[in-house]
Design a protein around this motif. Structure first.
Motif, PDB file in Angstrom:
ATOM      1  N   ARG A 115      29.582  58.271  90.842  1.00 37.78           N
ATOM      2  CA  ARG A 115      29.470  59.717  90.740  1.00 37.78           C
ATOM      3  C   ARG A 115      29.195  60.172  89.311  1.00 37.78           C
ATOM      4  NH1 ARG A 115      34.066  61.603  91.116  1.00 37.78           N
ATOM      5  NH2 ARG A 115      33.473  63.769  91.530  1.00 37.78           N
ATOM      6  N   MET A 116      29.929  59.615  88.409  1.00 39.02           N
ATOM      7  CA  MET A 116      29.871  60.075  87.021  1.00 39.02           C
ATOM      8  C   MET A 116      28.753  59.327  86.263  1.00 39.02           C
ATOM      9  SD  MET A 116      32.093  62.381  87.171  1.00 39.02           S
ATOM     10  CE  MET A 116      32.121  62.833  85.462  1.00 39.02           C
ATOM     11  N   CYS A 117      28.228  59.996  85.218  1.00 46.17           N
ATOM     12  CA  CYS A 117      27.162  59.422  84.347  1.00 46.17           C
ATOM     13  C   CYS A 117      27.687  59.279  82.937  1.00 46.17           C
ATOM     14  CB  CYS A 117      25.927  60.309  84.345  1.00 46.17           C
ATOM     15  SG  CYS A 117      25.084  60.423  85.923  1.00 46.17           S
ATOM     16  N   GLU A 118      27.372  58.177  82.301  1.00 40.82           N
ATOM     17  CA  GLU A 118      27.774  57.966  80.910  1.00 40.82           C
ATOM     18  C   GLU A 118      26.519  57.683  80.062  1.00 40.82           C
ATOM     19  OE1 GLU A 118      30.230  54.606  80.353  1.00 40.82           O
ATOM     20  OE2 GLU A 118      28.910  53.222  81.461  1.00 40.82           O
ATOM     21  N   ASP A 119      26.674  57.962  78.758  1.00 39.11           N
ATOM     22  CA  ASP A 119      25.541  57.799  77.798  1.00 39.11           C
ATOM     23  C   ASP A 119      25.168  56.327  77.646  1.00 39.11           C
ATOM     24  OD1 ASP A 119      23.667  58.540  75.680  1.00 39.11           O
ATOM     25  OD2 ASP A 119      25.127  57.585  74.334  1.00 39.11           O
ATOM     26  N   VAL A 120      23.887  56.080  77.540  1.00 37.39           N
ATOM     27  CA  VAL A 120      23.372  54.726  77.281  1.00 37.39           C
ATOM     28  C   VAL A 120      23.190  54.554  75.777  1.00 37.39           C
ATOM     29  CG1 VAL A 120      21.476  53.106  77.635  1.00 37.39           C
ATOM     30  CG2 VAL A 120      22.190  54.607  79.495  1.00 37.39           C
ATOM     31  N   ASP A 121      23.800  53.491  75.212  1.00 44.05           N
ATOM     32  CA  ASP A 121      23.666  53.211  73.773  1.00 44.05           C
ATOM     33  C   ASP A 121      22.387  52.395  73.553  1.00 44.05           C
ATOM     34  OD1 ASP A 121      23.838  52.683  71.126  1.00 44.05           O
ATOM     35  OD2 ASP A 121      25.937  51.973  71.177  1.00 44.05           O
ATOM     36  N   GLU A 122      21.260  53.102  73.228  1.00 39.32           N
ATOM     37  CA  GLU A 122      19.991  52.416  73.030  1.00 39.32           C
ATOM     38  C   GLU A 122      20.015  51.470  71.839  1.00 39.32           C
ATOM     39  OE1 GLU A 122      19.187  56.268  75.121  1.00 39.32           O
ATOM     40  OE2 GLU A 122      20.293  55.657  73.318  1.00 39.32           O
ATOM     41  N   CYS A 123      20.875  51.803  70.851  1.00 36.78           N
ATOM     42  CA  CYS A 123      20.951  50.945  69.663  1.00 36.78           C
ATOM     43  C   CYS A 123      21.597  49.616  70.013  1.00 36.78           C
ATOM     44  CB  CYS A 123      21.733  51.651  68.566  1.00 36.78           C
ATOM     45  SG  CYS A 123      20.976  53.211  68.030  1.00 36.78           S
ATOM     46  N   ALA A 124      22.648  49.650  70.875  1.00 35.39           N
ATOM     47  CA  ALA A 124      23.341  48.412  71.245  1.00 35.39           C
ATOM     48  C   ALA A 124      22.512  47.600  72.216  1.00 35.39           C
ATOM     49  CB  ALA A 124      24.706  48.748  71.844  1.00 35.39           C
ATOM     50  N   THR A 125      21.820  48.284  73.126  1.00 36.35           N
ATOM     51  CA  THR A 125      21.008  47.575  74.135  1.00 36.35           C
ATOM     52  C   THR A 125      19.614  47.228  73.628  1.00 36.35           C
ATOM     53  OG1 THR A 125      20.269  49.689  75.026  1.00 36.35           O
ATOM     54  CG2 THR A 125      22.240  48.700  76.020  1.00 36.35           C
ATOM     55  N   ASN A 126      19.329  47.592  72.367  1.00 38.29           N
ATOM     56  CA  ASN A 126      18.030  47.293  71.735  1.00 38.29           C
ATOM     57  C   ASN A 126      16.862  47.829  72.552  1.00 38.29           C
ATOM     58  OD1 ASN A 126      16.516  46.287  69.603  1.00 38.29           O
ATOM     59  ND2 ASN A 126      16.244  44.268  70.545  1.00 38.29           N
ATOM     60  N   THR A 127      17.078  49.033  73.101  1.00 36.68           N
ATOM     61  CA  THR A 127      15.998  49.719  73.839  1.00 36.68           C
ATOM     62  C   THR A 127      15.429  50.873  73.032  1.00 36.68           C
ATOM     63  OG1 THR A 127      17.637  51.104  74.924  1.00 36.68           O
ATOM     64  CG2 THR A 127      16.960  49.083  76.074  1.00 36.68           C
ATOM     65  N   HIS A 128      15.735  50.912  71.748  1.00 35.11           N
ATOM     66  CA  HIS A 128      15.211  51.981  70.891  1.00 35.11           C
ATOM     67  C   HIS A 128      13.823  51.598  70.392  1.00 35.11           C
ATOM     68  CE1 HIS A 128      15.806  49.543  67.280  1.00 35.11           C
ATOM     69  NE2 HIS A 128      16.969  49.132  67.890  1.00 35.11           N
ATOM     70  N   SER A 129      13.218  52.493  69.647  1.00 31.84           N
ATOM     71  CA  SER A 129      11.867  52.262  69.094  1.00 31.84           C
ATOM     72  C   SER A 129      11.834  52.418  67.575  1.00 31.84           C
ATOM     73  CB  SER A 129      10.882  53.249  69.730  1.00 31.84           C
ATOM     74  OG  SER A 129      11.291  54.585  69.461  1.00 31.84           O
ATOM     75  N   CYS A 130      12.968  52.170  66.909  1.00 33.43           N
ATOM     76  CA  CYS A 130      13.026  52.293  65.446  1.00 33.43           C
ATOM     77  C   CYS A 130      12.314  51.121  64.793  1.00 33.43           C
ATOM     78  CB  CYS A 130      14.485  52.359  64.978  1.00 33.43           C
ATOM     79  SG  CYS A 130      15.343  53.821  65.563  1.00 33.43           S
ATOM     80  N   ARG A 131      11.706  51.371  63.590  1.00 34.88           N
ATOM     81  CA  ARG A 131      11.020  50.336  62.830  1.00 34.88           C
ATOM     82  C   ARG A 131      12.027  49.485  62.080  1.00 34.88           C
ATOM     83  NH1 ARG A 131       6.758  54.066  59.758  1.00 34.88           N
ATOM     84  NH2 ARG A 131       8.694  55.269  59.541  1.00 34.88           N
ATOM     85  N   PRO A 132      11.594  48.287  61.593  1.00 32.80           N
ATOM     86  CA  PRO A 132      12.543  47.409  60.888  1.00 32.80           C
ATOM     87  C   PRO A 132      13.153  48.070  59.664  1.00 32.80           C
ATOM     88  CG  PRO A 132      10.606  46.176  61.540  1.00 32.80           C
ATOM     89  CD  PRO A 132      10.310  47.604  61.847  1.00 32.80           C
ATOM     90  N   SER A 133      12.403  48.955  59.022  1.00 29.56           N
ATOM     91  CA  SER A 133      12.935  49.597  57.818  1.00 29.56           C
ATOM     92  C   SER A 133      13.840  50.785  58.148  1.00 29.56           C
ATOM     93  CB  SER A 133      11.771  50.070  56.942  1.00 29.56           C
ATOM     94  OG  SER A 133      10.970  51.008  57.651  1.00 29.56           O
ATOM     95  N   GLU A 134      14.051  51.078  59.445  1.00 27.87           N
ATOM     96  CA  GLU A 134      14.883  52.199  59.863  1.00 27.87           C
ATOM     97  C   GLU A 134      16.124  51.693  60.601  1.00 27.87           C
ATOM     98  OE1 GLU A 134      11.451  55.606  60.576  1.00 27.87           O
ATOM     99  OE2 GLU A 134      12.100  54.359  62.265  1.00 27.87           O
ATOM    100  N   GLN A 135      17.165  52.523  60.611  1.00 28.08           N
ATOM    101  CA  GLN A 135      18.425  52.195  61.291  1.00 28.08           C
ATOM    102  C   GLN A 135      18.586  53.095  62.508  1.00 28.08           C
ATOM    103  OE1 GLN A 135      21.874  52.608  58.879  1.00 28.08           O
ATOM    104  NE2 GLN A 135      23.315  51.942  60.464  1.00 28.08           N
ATOM    105  N   CYS A 136      18.898  52.466  63.685  1.00 31.63           N
ATOM    106  CA  CYS A 136      19.074  53.210  64.928  1.00 31.63           C
ATOM    107  C   CYS A 136      20.471  53.844  64.960  1.00 31.63           C
ATOM    108  CB  CYS A 136      18.880  52.271  66.117  1.00 31.63           C
ATOM    109  SG  CYS A 136      19.132  53.081  67.713  1.00 31.63           S
ATOM    110  N   VAL A 137      20.549  55.149  65.312  1.00 33.86           N
ATOM    111  CA  VAL A 137      21.814  55.885  65.445  1.00 33.86           C
ATOM    112  C   VAL A 137      21.834  56.490  66.852  1.00 33.86           C
ATOM    113  CG1 VAL A 137      23.268  57.715  64.571  1.00 33.86           C
ATOM    114  CG2 VAL A 137      21.863  56.368  62.979  1.00 33.86           C
TER     115      VAL A 137
END
Length: 594
Positions: A115-137
């Motif tokens: 029933r309930m929805c929780e936030d997905v941590d894209e930084c932990a699951t490595n599903t973000h699109s940040c460049r190597p010189s950037e830090q995912c938050v």
């Protein structure tokens, strides 16, 4: 600064407050849009989750409830409830085969309760699109990329900026007791508390020690000196170098260099020799064009013309000191190579008065037709054809012109023939150009005409235009019987300056018989003695011009011939009219007109 994975309570409260503010603002925007008649399609421009909240409130079915659960942030957050459409689901509800199925918005995942929805941590699951010189938050429903900043040594990151670390203030320096710390960008300096005199420096304990300038300075002394350290200073002592013969110490005293005997003039080369410097010595050579005479020990000139006869110069070889020179004979010039000879075209300098022909080693002058080359071999002089002609150029008068001549005729009575040389008489009698009267007869002459008329004497009758015959004489008239039986008129012309004596007229009986005998004489008109008569034979007599006629002149003479035939005598008369012509020709041309 990137946030840590475990936020503090304060940060969680701020996040929940911010989420509440966003939901309220987006909901209020949806309600206002519904009341003012806006369409619901505006939500697609608001993004998530504001667009979803806008759409829900636009349908006036939205309720907002802050609930507390144990999510990954460890704090409260706003859950969006839609009892009218979502049913038991926290975000999205769909009916499948009569049963309720819950689903989540992008950036959220369904919890185990279904029933309930929780936030997905894209930084932990490595599903973000940040460049190597950037830090995912990670953020609620999404993530952000922050630029990573690495500070060099002596700097630390403050508010995303590298700032200098003041080691002196933080007491992280290592300066001793006798030194004072001085902060610098990224580091620090330890300055002594008191200074040493010149030539000394402080050690790590603050003591003044001597500076060895000989090792610390790059070039304390010149290259020809040795450095000797002293307390507080140093001295330079000149090096002592011994050089071999032919070498000398360099100006800086550091090394031995070659002595250039040729430049210094200390060589012993003889006159005419060339000094060549060598390492430690020199060599004496003869100049080019000279050879060494071992007996006299001098350099003597080489006579190249004798040594290489006929091989150096095309024509003439002249020896010179140390060399030779080629020359050419007259009519030639030295070629560019200094050895061969080229023919000189003297005609280029216009040495001739008229025509020039270049020939090998010389030239020849020529003159045009009508000119002759003078003795100087260059000048052309006009030929006076009139005075030098051997042949007959003109019948009357020759006029010399430059390079030629022209023939001329008398002003009156003649015209020039087509050949341009002879003069043609104008027949005034035929062309009716005369002025003779009706009773006169026109007689054409060379260069003119005469109007003549004659009447027969008394006791004669005219039997033709030129002849009169005697009428029978009375028996008692002796004069009549002694007069000529027949008188004939003749017109003759001859040339002035004719060669004398010249026969101009003959007279005799016709027919003549054997035994005839004549007597001829001039009875009238020869008062000046220009004429004479001769008897050519027993029946022929002739009239001669015996005196030169220098000017044109007319003569009228009467010639009488007496014929003695068989003892009887008969006389005949002839009246001769000699009319001059206008031709006055040089003696060599007179024969032609006789």
């Amino acid at each position: 600064m990137p946030r840590s994975r475990h936020a503090t309570d304060t940060q969680q409260k701020r996040l929940a407050h911010a989420t509440h503010a966003v939901c309220c603002s987006c909901c209020a925007l949806g309600l206002r849009a519904r009341s003012e008649g806006w369409g619901c399609d505006v939500h697609q421009y608001l993004g998530y989750p504001c667009g979803h909240v806008f759409l829900t409130c636009w349908h006036q079915l939205m309720g907002i409830l802050f609930i507390s659960n144990n999510n990954k942030h460890g704090g409260d957050h706003a859950a969006i409830l839609c009892p009218a459409e979502n049913g038991p689901c926290s975000q999205q509800c769909t009916a499948v085969a009569g049963r309720t199925r819950c689903s989540c918005f992008p950036g959220f995942s369904l919890m185990t309760d279904g029933r309930m929805c929780e936030d997905v941590d894209e930084c932990a699951t490595n599903t973000h699109s940040c460049r190597p010189s950037e830090q995912c938050v990670n953020t609620v429903g999404s993530f952000i990329c922050e630029l990573q900043v690495t500070c060099p040594a002596g700097f630390q990151l403050r508010n995303s900026v590298c700032k200098d670390i003041d080691e002196c203030v933080l007491q992280t320096h290592n300066c001793g007791m006798g030194f004072v710390c001085e902060n610098t960008a990224g580091s620090f300096l330890c300055n002594p508390k008191h200074k040493c005199i010149s030539g000394f420096t402080q050690d790590s304990h603050g003591n003044c020690i001597d500076i060895n300038e000989c090792s610390s300075l790059s070039e304390p002394c010149g290259s020809g000196f040795n450095c000797i350290n002293t307390v507080g200073s140093y001295t330079c002592q000149q090096k002592i170098i011994m050089c071999n013969p032919g070498y000398h110490v360099s100006p800086d005293g550091a090394m031995c260099v070659d002595t250039d005997e040729c430049q210094m003039g200390t060589h012993r080369c003889g006159v005419g020799q060339i000094c060549h410097n060598l390492p430690g010595t020199y060599r004496c050579d003869c100049q080019t064009g000279y050879q060494y005479d071992a007996l006299r020990k001098v350099c003597s000139d080489v006579n190249e013309c004798w040594r290489y006869p006929g091989r150096l110069c095309a024509q003439t070889c002249e020896n010179t000191p140390g060399s030779y020179h080629c020359s050419c004979t007259a009519g030639f010039s030295l070629a560019f190579d200094g050895k061969n000879c080229e023919d000189v075209n003297e005609c280029d300098k216009n040495p001739c008065g008229q025509e020039c022909a270049n020939i090998y080693s010389s030239y020849q002058c020529y003159c045009r037709q009508g000119y002759y080359l003078k003795e100087d071999g260059h000048t052309c002089e006009d030929i006076d054809e009139c005075s030098q002609s051997i042949g007959n150029l003109c019948t009357f008068k020759c006029v010399n012109v430059a390079g030629s001549y022209q023939c001329a005729c008398p002003a009156n009575g003649y015209v020039m023939s087509a050949n341009g040389r002879t003069c043609k008489d104008i027949d005034e009698c035929t062309t009716a150009a005369h002025n003779c009267s009706y009773g006169q007869t026109c007689y054409n002459l060379q260069g003119g005409f005469r109007c003549l008329s004659f009447a027969c004497p008394h006791n004669y009758k005219k039997v033709s235009d030129i002849r009169c015959e005697r009428i029978s004489c009375p028996s008692n008239s002796l004069d009549c019987q002694n007069s000529p039986v027949r008188i004939t008129y003749y017109q003759l012309s001859f040339q002035t300056n004719i060669i004398i004596p010249a026969q101009i007229f003959r007279i005799g009986p016709s027919p003549a018989y054997s035994g005839d005998h004549i007597v001829i004489g001039i009875i009238k008109g020869n008062e000046e003695g220009y004429f004479s008569t001769r008897k050519l034979n027993s029946f022929t007599g002739a009239v001669y011009l015996q005196r030169q006629v220098r000017e044109p002149k007319d003569f009228l003479i009467d010639v009488e011939m007496k014929l003695l035939r068989e003892g009887l005598g008969t006389s005949y008369g002839a009246q001769l009219l000699y009319v001059r012509t206008l031709f006055v020709m040089p003696p060599q041309n007179q024969k032609k007109f006789l």
